[in-house]
Design an enzyme around this catalytic site. Structure first.
Site, PDB file in Angstrom:
ATOM      1  N   ASP A   1       0.845  -1.199   0.000  1.00 48.92           N
ATOM      2  CA  ASP A   1       0.000   0.000   0.000  1.00 48.92           C
ATOM      3  C   ASP A   1       0.880   1.248   0.000  1.00 48.92           C
ATOM      4  OD1 ASP A   1       0.619   0.917   2.720  1.00 48.92           O
ATOM      5  OD2 ASP A   1      -0.605  -0.744   3.451  1.00 48.92           O
TER       6      ASP A   1
ATOM      7  N   HIS B   1       8.354  -5.448  -1.396  1.00 49.06           N
ATOM      8  CA  HIS B   1       7.428  -6.335  -2.120  1.00 49.06           C
ATOM      9  C   HIS B   1       6.604  -5.592  -3.163  1.00 49.06           C
ATOM     10  CE1 HIS B   1       7.676  -9.425   1.419  1.00 49.06           C
ATOM     11  NE2 HIS B   1       8.702  -9.504   0.599  1.00 49.06           N
TER      12      HIS B   1
ATOM     13  N   CYS C   1       6.609  -7.613 -21.260  1.00 48.89           N
ATOM     14  CA  CYS C   1       7.837  -6.839 -21.529  1.00 48.89           C
ATOM     15  C   CYS C   1       8.333  -6.058 -20.315  1.00 48.89           C
ATOM     16  CB  CYS C   1       7.624  -5.888 -22.713  1.00 48.89           C
ATOM     17  SG  CYS C   1       6.669  -4.409 -22.328  1.00 48.89           S
TER      18      CYS C   1
ATOM     19  N   CYS D   1      -0.849  -3.721 -22.370  1.00 53.24           N
ATOM     20  CA  CYS D   1       0.333  -2.860 -22.416  1.00 53.24           C
ATOM     21  C   CYS D   1       0.300  -2.020 -23.694  1.00 53.24           C
ATOM     22  CB  CYS D   1       1.563  -3.760 -22.397  1.00 53.24           C
ATOM     23  SG  CYS D   1       3.121  -2.922 -22.703  1.00 53.24           S
TER      24      CYS D   1
ATOM     25  N   CYS E   1       3.528  -3.294 -26.050  1.00 53.48           N
ATOM     26  CA  CYS E   1       3.622  -4.591 -26.753  1.00 53.48           C
ATOM     27  C   CYS E   1       2.298  -5.339 -26.821  1.00 53.48           C
ATOM     28  CB  CYS E   1       4.683  -5.463 -26.093  1.00 53.48           C
ATOM     29  SG  CYS E   1       4.113  -6.244 -24.562  1.00 53.48           S
TER      30      CYS E   1
ATOM     31  N   GLN F   1       1.101  -9.926  18.770  1.00 52.32           N
ATOM     32  CA  GLN F   1       1.497 -11.282  19.175  1.00 52.32           C
ATOM     33  C   GLN F   1       2.927 -11.287  19.722  1.00 52.32           C
ATOM     34  OE1 GLN F   1      -0.644 -13.728  19.190  1.00 52.32           O
ATOM     35  NE2 GLN F   1      -2.209 -12.428  18.227  1.00 52.32           N
TER      36      GLN F   1
ATOM     37  N   ALA G   1      -0.068  -1.289  16.949  1.00 51.65           N
ATOM     38  CA  ALA G   1       0.952  -0.342  16.485  1.00 51.65           C
ATOM     39  C   ALA G   1       0.495   1.103  16.668  1.00 51.65           C
ATOM     40  CB  ALA G   1       1.264  -0.615  15.010  1.00 51.65           C
TER      41      ALA G   1
HETATM   42  C1  BJW Z   1      -0.335  -6.197  14.356  1.00 57.18           C
HETATM   43  C2  BJW Z   1      -1.566  -5.544  14.254  1.00 57.18           C
HETATM   44  C3  BJW Z   1      -1.643  -4.280  14.860  1.00 57.18           C
HETATM   45  C4  BJW Z   1      -1.768  -7.413  13.249  1.00 57.18           C
HETATM   46  N1  BJW Z   1      -0.559  -3.761  15.475  1.00 57.18           N
HETATM   47  N2  BJW Z   1       0.710  -5.670  14.982  1.00 57.18           N
HETATM   48  C5  BJW Z   1      11.565 -21.677   3.170  1.00 57.18           C
HETATM   49  C6  BJW Z   1      12.475 -20.935   3.854  1.00 57.18           C
HETATM   50  C7  BJW Z   1      12.812 -19.663   3.423  1.00 57.18           C
HETATM   51  C8  BJW Z   1      12.225 -19.126   2.304  1.00 57.18           C
HETATM   52  C9  BJW Z   1      11.307 -19.865   1.623  1.00 57.18           C
HETATM   53  C10 BJW Z   1      10.991 -21.134   2.038  1.00 57.18           C
HETATM   54  N3  BJW Z   1      10.050 -21.614   1.188  1.00 57.18           N
HETATM   55  C11 BJW Z   1       9.782 -20.701   0.258  1.00 57.18           C
HETATM   56  C12 BJW Z   1      10.554 -19.627   0.494  1.00 57.18           C
HETATM   57  C13 BJW Z   1      10.579 -18.411  -0.267  1.00 57.18           C
HETATM   58  C14 BJW Z   1       9.411 -17.505   0.002  1.00 57.18           C
HETATM   59  C15 BJW Z   1       9.052 -17.494   1.485  1.00 57.18           C
HETATM   60  O1  BJW Z   1       9.620 -16.777   2.280  1.00 57.18           O
HETATM   61  N4  BJW Z   1       8.069 -18.276   1.877  1.00 57.18           N
HETATM   62  C16 BJW Z   1       7.699 -18.396   3.292  1.00 57.18           C
HETATM   63  C17 BJW Z   1       6.248 -17.981   3.453  1.00 57.18           C
HETATM   64  C18 BJW Z   1       7.999 -19.775   3.724  1.00 57.18           C
HETATM   65  N5  BJW Z   1       9.845 -16.210  -0.419  1.00 57.18           N
HETATM   66  C19 BJW Z   1       9.748 -15.830  -1.695  1.00 57.18           C
HETATM   67  O2  BJW Z   1       9.243 -16.519  -2.554  1.00 57.18           O
HETATM   68  C20 BJW Z   1      10.330 -14.478  -2.015  1.00 57.18           C
HETATM   69  N6  BJW Z   1      11.178 -14.561  -3.121  1.00 57.18           N
HETATM   70  C21 BJW Z   1      12.294 -15.302  -3.093  1.00 57.18           C
HETATM   71  O3  BJW Z   1      12.635 -15.923  -2.122  1.00 57.18           O
HETATM   72  O4  BJW Z   1      12.988 -15.246  -4.266  1.00 57.18           O
HETATM   73  C22 BJW Z   1      14.041 -16.171  -4.445  1.00 57.18           C
HETATM   74  C23 BJW Z   1      13.473 -17.376  -5.141  1.00 57.18           C
HETATM   75  C24 BJW Z   1      13.451 -17.372  -6.509  1.00 57.18           C
HETATM   76  C25 BJW Z   1      12.949 -18.495  -7.148  1.00 57.18           C
HETATM   77  C26 BJW Z   1      12.416 -19.568  -6.423  1.00 57.18           C
HETATM   78  C27 BJW Z   1      12.395 -19.507  -5.035  1.00 57.18           C
HETATM   79  C28 BJW Z   1      12.936 -18.403  -4.390  1.00 57.18           C
HETATM   80  C29 BJW Z   1       9.212 -13.512  -2.416  1.00 57.18           C
HETATM   81  C30 BJW Z   1       8.289 -13.238  -1.281  1.00 57.18           C
HETATM   82  C31 BJW Z   1       7.182 -12.329  -1.757  1.00 57.18           C
HETATM   83  C32 BJW Z   1       6.113 -12.183  -0.669  1.00 57.18           C
HETATM   84  N7  BJW Z   1       4.996 -11.551  -1.224  1.00 57.18           N
HETATM   85  C33 BJW Z   1       3.841 -11.281  -0.358  1.00 57.18           C
HETATM   86  C34 BJW Z   1       2.660 -10.942  -1.256  1.00 57.18           C
HETATM   87  C35 BJW Z   1       2.836  -9.568  -1.914  1.00 57.18           C
HETATM   88  C36 BJW Z   1       1.749  -9.311  -2.896  1.00 57.18           C
HETATM   89  C37 BJW Z   1       0.409  -9.193  -2.240  1.00 57.18           C
HETATM   90  O5  BJW Z   1       0.215  -8.296  -1.417  1.00 57.18           O
HETATM   91  O6  BJW Z   1      -0.450 -10.031  -2.563  1.00 57.18           O
HETATM   92  O7  BJW Z   1       4.153 -10.197   0.524  1.00 57.18           O
HETATM   93  S1  BJW Z   1       3.433 -12.608   0.762  1.00 57.18           S
HETATM   94  C38 BJW Z   1       2.868 -11.557   2.047  1.00 57.18           C
HETATM   95  O8  BJW Z   1       3.688 -11.815   3.213  1.00 57.18           O
HETATM   96  C39 BJW Z   1       3.185 -10.118   1.587  1.00 57.18           C
HETATM   97  C40 BJW Z   1       3.792  -9.538   2.839  1.00 57.18           C
HETATM   98  O9  BJW Z   1       4.583  -8.410   2.532  1.00 57.18           O
HETATM   99  C41 BJW Z   1       4.548 -10.685   3.420  1.00 57.18           C
HETATM  100  C42 BJW Z   1       4.837 -10.548   4.897  1.00 57.18           C
HETATM  101  O10 BJW Z   1       3.674 -10.551   5.638  1.00 57.18           O
HETATM  102  P1  BJW Z   1       3.558  -9.625   6.922  1.00 57.18           P
HETATM  103  O11 BJW Z   1       3.626  -8.219   6.537  1.00 57.18           O
HETATM  104  O12 BJW Z   1       4.507 -10.083   7.955  1.00 57.18           O
HETATM  105  O13 BJW Z   1       2.037  -9.894   7.355  1.00 57.18           O
HETATM  106  P2  BJW Z   1       1.441 -11.095   8.257  1.00 57.18           P
HETATM  107  O14 BJW Z   1      -0.015 -11.126   8.004  1.00 57.18           O
HETATM  108  O15 BJW Z   1       2.198 -12.346   8.090  1.00 57.18           O
HETATM  109  O16 BJW Z   1       1.707 -10.618   9.751  1.00 57.18           O
HETATM  110  C43 BJW Z   1       1.027  -9.510  10.313  1.00 57.18           C
HETATM  111  C44 BJW Z   1       1.608  -9.287  11.692  1.00 57.18           C
HETATM  112  O17 BJW Z   1       1.055  -8.079  12.210  1.00 57.18           O
HETATM  113  C45 BJW Z   1       1.256 -10.399  12.697  1.00 57.18           C
HETATM  114  O18 BJW Z   1       2.430 -10.728  13.427  1.00 57.18           O
HETATM  115  C46 BJW Z   1       0.216  -9.756  13.616  1.00 57.18           C
HETATM  116  O19 BJW Z   1       0.286 -10.234  14.938  1.00 57.18           O
HETATM  117  C47 BJW Z   1       0.595  -8.298  13.523  1.00 57.18           C
HETATM  118  N8  BJW Z   1      -0.511  -7.340  13.719  1.00 57.18           N
HETATM  119  N9  BJW Z   1      -2.459  -6.285  13.583  1.00 57.18           N
HETATM  120  C48 BJW Z   1       0.557  -4.441  15.538  1.00 57.18           C
HETATM  121  N10 BJW Z   1      -2.814  -3.518  14.833  1.00 57.18           N
HETATM  122 ZN    ZN Z   2       4.480  -4.864 -22.749  1.00 57.94          ZN
END
Ligand code: BJW
Ligand code: ZN
Length: 252
Positions: A103, A118, A129, A154, A157, A222, A238
């Site tokens: 956001d 992200h 492209c 696009c 392209c 948490q 927060a």
């Molecule tokens: C509050 C609150 C309040 C609530 N006050 N607190 C095993 C080990 C290591 C890595 C991997 C693995 N298996 C796979 C992977 C790779 C993978 C990964 O990490 N997966 C894990 C889930 C296991 N990572 C990737 O794929 C990344 N790329 C990569 O590694 O490239 C290399 C590669 C290339 C080729 C093949 C393989 C690897 C890319 C990761 C992209 C993540 N994208 C997302 C979606 C974005 C688009 C969309 O919005 O749809 O990003 S996933 C989603 O999670 C989003 C977020 O940015 C991200 C993190 O989440 P976040 O922000 O922590 O949110 P929550 O909901 O999890 O937590 C909220 C927290 O707030 C909680 O703790 C609450 O308690 C708290 N809370 N209200 C204070 N009011």
């Molecule tokens: Zn294009």
């Protein structure tokens, strides 16, 4: 109660790194990913919506879902946590803001130079492209949202536009990730707000800062973190905890 050593560390810090996740925007009404009952991944399948394969399989399903989310963000407002981060920049010599969020609520609260690990809901690019469209996206066509919607084409392209976010299995933007790791290596205090810390490589940012000797504070509903030395948890919303921390450190 905010621990005295944490207040001292924040007062004396030259470089503060703020690292945010979905929880910082929760009180603006934006759903998180992994919270029980309210998290997006409780109701939607990430493999069907947040991967390049999913887009290839069914672009209208994926584009419609992201347009629905973009509309929610456009209707939301920054909350006191976003505002407190913008205000913190006035109190410290250097502040780096790194977000996992797609956001634009940090920018709208007044933070400058936000590092988006992200990507952004607001900057689509061509799936074929990779070029960005000449003009910004207008209001979403599908106000009721969550339904299928054909992606625009696009201008360069003719390929399909995709959301400008980082899906699972995709690389993070190199410049942004390097800037985040560099800041982690040299910050004095890292404030990690509203993230579950399970998605890599983003989750390495606080880990690296801690290993480099920084004080680490988590603000979360948490009990996240490793409870190590130099590591604190302010448990709560927060929008309450962060203004309270700033007040304790900088009110007089
Ligand atoms: C509050 C609150 C309040 C609530 N006050 N607190 C095993 C080990 C290591 C890595 C991997 C693995 N298996 C796979 C992977 C790779 C993978 C990964 O990490 N997966 C894990 C889930 C296991 N990572 C990737 O794929 C990344 N790329 C990569 O590694 O490239 C290399 C590669 C290339 C080729 C093949 C393989 C690897 C890319 C990761 C992209 C993540 N994208 C997302 C979606 C974005 C688009 C969309 O919005 O749809 O990003 S996933 C989603 O999670 C989003 C977020 O940015 C991200 C993190 O989440 P976040 O922000 O922590 O949110 P929550 O909901 O999890 O937590 C909220 C927290 O707030 C909680 O703790 C609450 O308690 C708290 N809370 N209200 C204070 N009011
Ligand atoms: Zn294009």
């Amino acid at each position: 109660m905010i621990p005295a050593p944490l207040i001292t560390a924040l007062r004396e810090a030259r470089h503060v790194l703020v690292f945010t996740g979905a929880g910082v925007s929760a009180e603006s009404g934006i759903a998180t990913f992994r919270d029980a009952l309210t998290g997006l991944w409780e109701r939607f399948d990430p493999a069907a919506l947040a991967t390049a394969d999913a887009f290839r399989r069914d672009p209208a399903l994926v584009w419609g879902w992201y347009e629905w989310r973009r509309m929610q963000v456009l209707q939301a407002q920054p909350n006191p946590a976003h505002q407190a981060i913008a205000a913190l920049a006035q109190h410290v010599a250097k502040l780096t803001l790194v977000t996992q969020n797609v956001d634009d609520l940090h920018e709208r609260a007044g933070s400058r130079e936000v590092i988006h690990l992200h990507g952004s809901l607001h900057q689509p690019r061509c799936f074929a492209c990779a070029r960005t469209p000449g003009e910004p996206l207008g209001m979403p066509d599908e106000p009721e949202g969550g339904r299928r919607l054909e992606p625009p084409h696009c201008l360069h392209c003719g390929g399909k536009l995709r959301p400008g976010v980082v899906w699972f299995g995709e690389s993070l933007p190199t410049q942004a990730l390097n800037a985040a790791f560099d800041a982690a290596a040299e910050c004095d205090v890292l404030i990690s707000i509203g993230t579950s810390g399970v998605v890599y490589p983003a989750a390495e940012v606080p880990e690296r800062a801690w290993r480099a000797g920084a004080v680490l504070v988590h603000i979360n509903l948490q009990p996240v973190g490793n409870h190590a030395e130099r590591e604190y948890l302010l448990r709560g919303a927060a929008a309450e905890q962060l203004p309270a921390l700033l007040h304790a450190a900088f009110a007089d």
